[in-house]
Design an enzyme around this catalytic site. Structure first.
Site, PDB file in Angstrom:
ATOM      1  N   GLY A  15       3.032  -6.132   5.921  1.00  0.00           N
ATOM      2  CA  GLY A  15       3.428  -7.486   5.544  1.00  0.00           C
ATOM      3  C   GLY A  15       3.913  -7.562   4.109  1.00  0.00           C
ATOM      4  O   GLY A  15       4.913  -8.200   3.803  1.00  0.00           O
ATOM      5  N   THR A  16       3.200  -6.879   3.199  1.00  0.00           N
ATOM      6  CA  THR A  16       3.559  -6.958   1.785  1.00  0.00           C
ATOM      7  C   THR A  16       4.843  -6.194   1.515  1.00  0.00           C
ATOM      8  O   THR A  16       5.777  -6.714   0.919  1.00  0.00           O
ATOM      9  CB  THR A  16       2.430  -6.388   0.905  1.00  0.00           C
ATOM     10  OG1 THR A  16       1.205  -7.021   1.262  1.00  0.00           O
ATOM     11  CG2 THR A  16       2.706  -6.655  -0.551  1.00  0.00           C
ATOM     12  N   GLU A  75      25.821   7.433  -9.474  1.00  0.00           N
ATOM     13  CA  GLU A  75      26.634   8.465  -8.834  1.00  0.00           C
ATOM     14  C   GLU A  75      26.258   8.672  -7.371  1.00  0.00           C
ATOM     15  O   GLU A  75      27.096   8.979  -6.543  1.00  0.00           O
ATOM     16  CB  GLU A  75      26.456   9.799  -9.569  1.00  0.00           C
ATOM     17  CG  GLU A  75      27.592  10.119 -10.497  1.00  0.00           C
ATOM     18  CD  GLU A  75      27.335  11.396 -11.266  1.00  0.00           C
ATOM     19  OE1 GLU A  75      27.420  12.479 -10.671  1.00  0.00           O
ATOM     20  OE2 GLU A  75      27.036  11.305 -12.457  1.00  0.00           O
ATOM     21  N   ASN A 100       2.365  12.040   0.855  1.00  0.00           N
ATOM     22  CA  ASN A 100       2.944  11.469  -0.359  1.00  0.00           C
ATOM     23  C   ASN A 100       3.337  12.539  -1.364  1.00  0.00           C
ATOM     24  O   ASN A 100       4.310  12.382  -2.092  1.00  0.00           O
ATOM     25  CB  ASN A 100       1.966  10.486  -0.995  1.00  0.00           C
ATOM     26  CG  ASN A 100       1.774   9.259  -0.123  1.00  0.00           C
ATOM     27  OD1 ASN A 100       2.612   8.974   0.738  1.00  0.00           O
ATOM     28  ND2 ASN A 100       0.692   8.530  -0.319  1.00  0.00           N
ATOM     29  N   THR A 155       1.108   1.667  12.873  1.00  0.00           N
ATOM     30  CA  THR A 155      -0.053   1.168  12.136  1.00  0.00           C
ATOM     31  C   THR A 155      -0.303  -0.304  12.442  1.00  0.00           C
ATOM     32  O   THR A 155      -1.314  -0.849  12.056  1.00  0.00           O
ATOM     33  CB  THR A 155       0.141   1.315  10.623  1.00  0.00           C
ATOM     34  OG1 THR A 155       1.395   0.744  10.273  1.00  0.00           O
ATOM     35  CG2 THR A 155       0.142   2.775  10.229  1.00  0.00           C
ATOM     36  N   GLN A 209       0.810  -1.221   0.000  1.00  0.00           N
ATOM     37  CA  GLN A 209       0.000   0.000   0.000  1.00  0.00           C
ATOM     38  C   GLN A 209       0.843   1.270   0.000  1.00  0.00           C
ATOM     39  O   GLN A 209       0.607   2.175  -0.794  1.00  0.00           O
ATOM     40  CB  GLN A 209      -0.951   0.012   1.200  1.00  0.00           C
ATOM     41  CG  GLN A 209      -1.811   1.261   1.232  1.00  0.00           C
ATOM     42  CD  GLN A 209      -3.067   1.112   2.066  1.00  0.00           C
ATOM     43  OE1 GLN A 209      -3.261   0.113   2.728  1.00  0.00           O
ATOM     44  NE2 GLN A 209      -3.913   2.110   2.022  1.00  0.00           N
ATOM     45  N   ASN A 248       6.598   8.508   8.565  1.00  0.00           N
ATOM     46  CA  ASN A 248       5.375   9.302   8.472  1.00  0.00           C
ATOM     47  C   ASN A 248       5.318  10.414   9.499  1.00  0.00           C
ATOM     48  O   ASN A 248       4.902  11.522   9.209  1.00  0.00           O
ATOM     49  CB  ASN A 248       4.150   8.407   8.620  1.00  0.00           C
ATOM     50  CG  ASN A 248       3.946   7.554   7.393  1.00  0.00           C
ATOM     51  OD1 ASN A 248       4.409   7.907   6.316  1.00  0.00           O
ATOM     52  ND2 ASN A 248       3.280   6.428   7.537  1.00  0.00           N
ATOM     53  N   GLU A 292      -3.163  -7.743  -2.110  1.00  0.00           N
ATOM     54  CA  GLU A 292      -4.626  -7.675  -2.128  1.00  0.00           C
ATOM     55  C   GLU A 292      -5.043  -6.556  -3.075  1.00  0.00           C
ATOM     56  O   GLU A 292      -4.292  -5.626  -3.323  1.00  0.00           O
ATOM     57  CB  GLU A 292      -5.177  -7.476  -0.716  1.00  0.00           C
ATOM     58  CG  GLU A 292      -4.599  -6.317   0.053  1.00  0.00           C
ATOM     59  CD  GLU A 292      -5.561  -5.152   0.085  1.00  0.00           C
ATOM     60  OE1 GLU A 292      -6.760  -5.405   0.242  1.00  0.00           O
ATOM     61  OE2 GLU A 292      -5.115  -4.013  -0.071  1.00  0.00           O
TER      62      GLU A 292
END
EC number: 3.6.5.-
Length: 451
Positions: free
Chosen positions: A144-145, A254, A228, A179, A11, A206, A71
């Site tokens: 996890g991903t 470089e 973001n 999180t 995500q 974050n 997912e």
């Protein structure tokens, strides 16, 4: 051509990716459907932006990127979003069940089923390049991903493309904001492979970016979109020299040469200046000296650690917009005379500068003001060790009780992997300590002789 392939995992990786590609498209005048009215050489052409976009015969520009998640919900947002026509459907890979915040699921059980498909797609992108320079990998190590599949993909990329550079943009867990409960496990297990399989890793966190948004942009309650967009400015500044022709261009390899003194010491801090809202920018003259100083402010760092607690080993300053080398030299000279900014004594010069004449672009309706010039700094500082020691402490608290470990073992991991990864990180903390104290021991001996 020196192409770069971006790999967005999980995500966080995908949402940072969305912000980046949105910004790249604005910078190059590419429309959401991939058409580029300003591009005169239809179908190919040796334009600088072809490092990040490939061109079809019909004049459509397609990002050299893949998005992977275990997912579908996050990738479905890309599939239905504004830029849905920009990407080839095969570039968006999603599985059916997610990694459930579990490194072992992302790395062993579920990740294993999807990784070959990803590598296949990456191979297609790579075959489309004339001189592939390397990979930009975006992920977060708390989930996890991002941690599990991210590590797996990096390991496999090392096997398939051994000599190509891999730059990681990695979101690390924040000191206060969490999180998931098992973040420390995932981060430690994942850093273990980041150590070996990335050449440069830029740490983001974050909480630090929230604080920048609150403080400098007066956003009461920043969303991930706000975060973001700020991160994408940093990444855009880093890659600007690959996508535009500049005066002092800086290549991905470089970065590596100039920032990494020892292979393991490759975790970087980043900062960006000026982060300023439109109301304020109207009243301020932001000179090269000012933005350079603010890039060195501890509060500008995009990871929660204080560079005043450590020493700098090297720094990359990427300027863009209305900047001339003379101003840069003056600004850097001032920084060098400041006592607050300490360099290790074995690296006297320590600065690598790049200038790009393309002024910074901002997303319309975004938070950042349009400015004439901006700077992005990537620095290698021993204070990064603070990030790791924080995670290690949390890891130790949980692991001493073996809390939650059964979830990992149940997915086919062995307990030994935990202790192996933890030892590797302990060694990393030690490495940072030694690098910072490299020649301090020499001073003590001299004092001994004075007696």
């Amino acid at each position: 051509m020196r192409e770069c392939i971006s790999v967005h995992i999980g995500q966080a990786g995908i949402q940072i990716g969305n912000a980046c590609w949105e910004l790249y498209c604005l910078e190059h005048g590419i429309q959401p459907n991939g058409q580029m009215p300003s591009d005169k050489t239809v179908g190919g052409g040796d334009d600088a932006f072809n490092t990040f976009f490939s061109e079809t015969g019909a004049g459509k520009h397609v990002p050299r990127a893949i998005f992977v998640d275990l997912e579908p919900t996050v990738i479905d947002e890309v599939r239905t979003g504004t830029y849905r026509q920009l990407f080839h459907p095969e570039q968006l890979i999603s599985g059916k069940e997610d990694a459930a915040n579990n490194f072992a699921r992302g790395h062993y059980t579920i990740g294993k089923e999807i990784v070959d498909l990803c590598l296949d797609r990456i191979r297609k992108l790579a075959d489309n390049c004339t001189g592939l320079q390397g990979f930009l990998v975006f992920n977060a190590v708390g989930g996890g991903t991002g941690s599990g599949l991210g590590s797996l993909l990096l390991e496999r990329l090392s096997v398939d493309y051994g000599k190509k550079s891999k730059l990681g943009f990695t979101v690390y867990p924040s000191p206060q904001i969490s999180t998931s409960v098992v973040e420390p496990y995932n981060s430690v297990l994942s850093t273990h492979s980041l150590l070996e399989h990335t050449d440069v890793s830029v740490l983001l966190d974050n909480e630090a970016i929230y604080d920048i948004c609150k403080r400098s942009l007066d956003i009461e309650r920043p969303t991930y979109t706000n975060l973001n967009r700020l991160v994408s400015q940093v990444i855009s500044s880093l890659t600007a020299s690959l996508r535009f022709d500049g005066a002092l261009n800086v290549d991905v390899t470089e970065f590596q040469t100039n920032l990494v003194p020892y292979p393991r010491i490759h975790f970087m801090l980043s900062s960006y200046a000026p982060v300023i809202s439109a109301e304020k920018a109207y009243h301020e003259q932001l000179s090269v000296a000012e933005i350079t100083n603010s890039a060195f402010e501890p509060s500008s760092m995009m990871a929660k650690c204080d560079p005043r607690h450590g020493k700098y080993m090297a720094c990359c300053l990427m300027y863009r917009g209305d900047v001339v080398p003379k101003d840069v030299n003056a600004a850097v000279g001032t920084i060098k005379t400041k006592r607050t900014i300490q360099f290790v004594d074995w690296c006297p010069t320590g600065f690598k500068c790049g200038i790009n004449y393309q002024a910074p672009t901002v997303v319309p309706g975004g938070d950042l003001a349009k400015v004439q010039r901006a700077v992005c700094m990537i620095s290698n500082s021993t204070s990064v060790a603070e990030v790791f020691s924080r995670i290690d402490t949390k890891f130790d608290l949980m692991y001493s009780k073996r809390a939650f470990v059964h979830w990992y073992v149940g997915e086919g991991m062995e307990e030994g992997e935990f202790s192996e990864a933890r030892e590797d990180l302990a060694a990393l903390e030690k490495d940072y300590e030694e690098v910072g104290a490299e020649s301090a021991e020499g001073d003590d001996e001299d004092e001994g002789e004075d007696y």
